[in-house]
Design a protein around this motif. Sequence first.
Motif, short mmCIF file in Angstrom:
data_model
loop_
_atom_site.label_atom_id
_atom_site.label_comp_id
_atom_site.label_asym_id
_atom_site.label_seq_id
_atom_site.Cartn_x
_atom_site.Cartn_y
_atom_site.Cartn_z
N SER A 11 0.83 -1.21 0.00
CA SER A 11 0.00 0.00 0.00
C SER A 11 0.87 1.26 0.00
CB SER A 11 -0.93 0.02 1.22
OG SER A 11 -1.80 -1.08 1.20
N VAL A 12 1.90 1.25 0.83
CA VAL A 12 2.80 2.40 0.88
C VAL A 12 3.50 2.57 -0.47
CG1 VAL A 12 4.93 3.27 1.93
CG2 VAL A 12 3.11 2.34 3.38
N ALA A 13 3.93 1.47 -1.07
CA ALA A 13 4.60 1.54 -2.36
C ALA A 13 3.66 2.08 -3.43
CB ALA A 13 5.12 0.16 -2.74
N ILE A 14 2.41 1.63 -3.44
CA ILE A 14 1.45 2.09 -4.44
C ILE A 14 1.16 3.58 -4.25
CG2 ILE A 14 -0.96 1.90 -5.17
CD1 ILE A 14 -0.67 -1.14 -4.70
N VAL A 15 0.98 4.03 -3.02
CA VAL A 15 0.71 5.44 -2.74
C VAL A 15 1.93 6.29 -3.13
CG1 VAL A 15 0.33 7.12 -0.90
CG2 VAL A 15 -1.03 5.03 -0.99
N ALA A 16 3.13 5.80 -2.83
CA ALA A 16 4.34 6.54 -3.20
C ALA A 16 4.47 6.64 -4.71
CB ALA A 16 5.56 5.85 -2.60
N LEU A 17 4.18 5.56 -5.42
CA LEU A 17 4.24 5.57 -6.88
C LEU A 17 3.19 6.52 -7.47
CD1 LEU A 17 5.63 4.36 -9.32
CD2 LEU A 17 3.94 2.53 -9.30
N ALA A 18 1.99 6.51 -6.90
CA ALA A 18 0.94 7.42 -7.37
C ALA A 18 1.35 8.88 -7.11
CB ALA A 18 -0.38 7.11 -6.70
N GLY A 19 1.94 9.14 -5.97
CA GLY A 19 2.41 10.50 -5.66
C GLY A 19 3.52 10.94 -6.61
N LEU A 20 4.43 10.03 -6.92
CA LEU A 20 5.49 10.34 -7.86
C LEU A 20 4.92 10.63 -9.25
CD1 LEU A 20 8.52 10.54 -8.45
CD2 LEU A 20 8.46 8.09 -8.98
N CYS A 21 3.94 9.84 -9.67
CA CYS A 21 3.29 10.08 -10.97
C CYS A 21 2.60 11.44 -10.99
CB CYS A 21 2.30 8.96 -11.29
SG CYS A 21 3.09 7.40 -11.72
N ALA A 22 1.91 11.79 -9.92
CA ALA A 22 1.23 13.09 -9.84
C ALA A 22 2.25 14.23 -9.89
CB ALA A 22 0.40 13.18 -8.56
N LEU A 24 5.30 14.13 -11.27
CA LEU A 24 5.82 14.18 -12.62
C LEU A 24 4.84 14.83 -13.58
CD1 LEU A 24 7.63 10.73 -12.94
CD2 LEU A 24 8.67 13.00 -12.74
N TRP A 25 3.55 14.55 -13.42
CA TRP A 25 2.52 15.15 -14.27
C TRP A 25 2.50 16.67 -14.10
CZ3 TRP A 25 -0.09 14.59 -18.42
CH2 TRP A 25 -1.20 15.36 -18.66
N ARG A 26 2.60 17.14 -12.85
CA ARG A 26 2.59 18.59 -12.61
C ARG A 26 3.82 19.25 -13.20
NH1 ARG A 26 -0.87 20.73 -8.31
NH2 ARG A 26 0.59 22.47 -8.40
N VAL A 27 4.96 18.61 -13.06
CA VAL A 27 6.20 19.16 -13.62
C VAL A 27 6.10 19.20 -15.15
CG1 VAL A 27 8.66 18.72 -13.94
CG2 VAL A 27 7.65 18.54 -11.66
N LEU A 28 5.59 18.14 -15.74
CA LEU A 28 5.45 18.08 -17.19
C LEU A 28 4.51 19.17 -17.69
CD1 LEU A 28 6.06 16.63 -19.86
CD2 LEU A 28 4.09 15.17 -19.40
N ARG A 29 3.40 19.39 -17.00
CA ARG A 29 2.47 20.45 -17.39
C ARG A 29 3.13 21.82 -17.32
NH1 ARG A 29 -2.45 19.96 -13.73
NH2 ARG A 29 -2.55 22.14 -14.29
N ALA A 30 3.91 22.05 -16.26
CA ALA A 30 4.61 23.33 -16.12
C ALA A 30 5.63 23.52 -17.25
CB ALA A 30 5.29 23.41 -14.76
N VAL A 31 6.36 22.47 -17.56
CA VAL A 31 7.35 22.55 -18.64
C VAL A 31 6.66 22.81 -19.97
CG1 VAL A 31 9.01 21.18 -19.97
CG2 VAL A 31 9.12 21.19 -17.48
#
Length: 89
Positions: A11-22, A24-31
């Motif tokens: 569960s912790v791994a899945i939440v951490a991966l989802a947070g990392l994806c979110a 990365l998505w925000r950084v990509l949108r800003a770029v």
Amino acid sequence: MGAIDSAVAWSVAIVALAGLCALLWRVLRAVLRIADRVDQAWEDWAGAEARPGVPERPGVMTRLGQHDGQLEDHEKRITRVETRLPDSA
């Protein structure tokens, strides 16, 4: 007890991966937003070709050249007017 520890770890791994994806998505949108602004600035500088429904827009250097031509014309006109005026001094 081992099954619960394993489930918590997953569960912790899945939440951490989802947070990392979110993140990365925000950084990509800003770029992408910054890249779009840079593209718009470059298009303003270099000009844009005409395309269906949109007229051609000249770039900065073309517009400056046009203004230089207009300034030369104004200088000639001012010189003509100045030569016709009597010296008031």
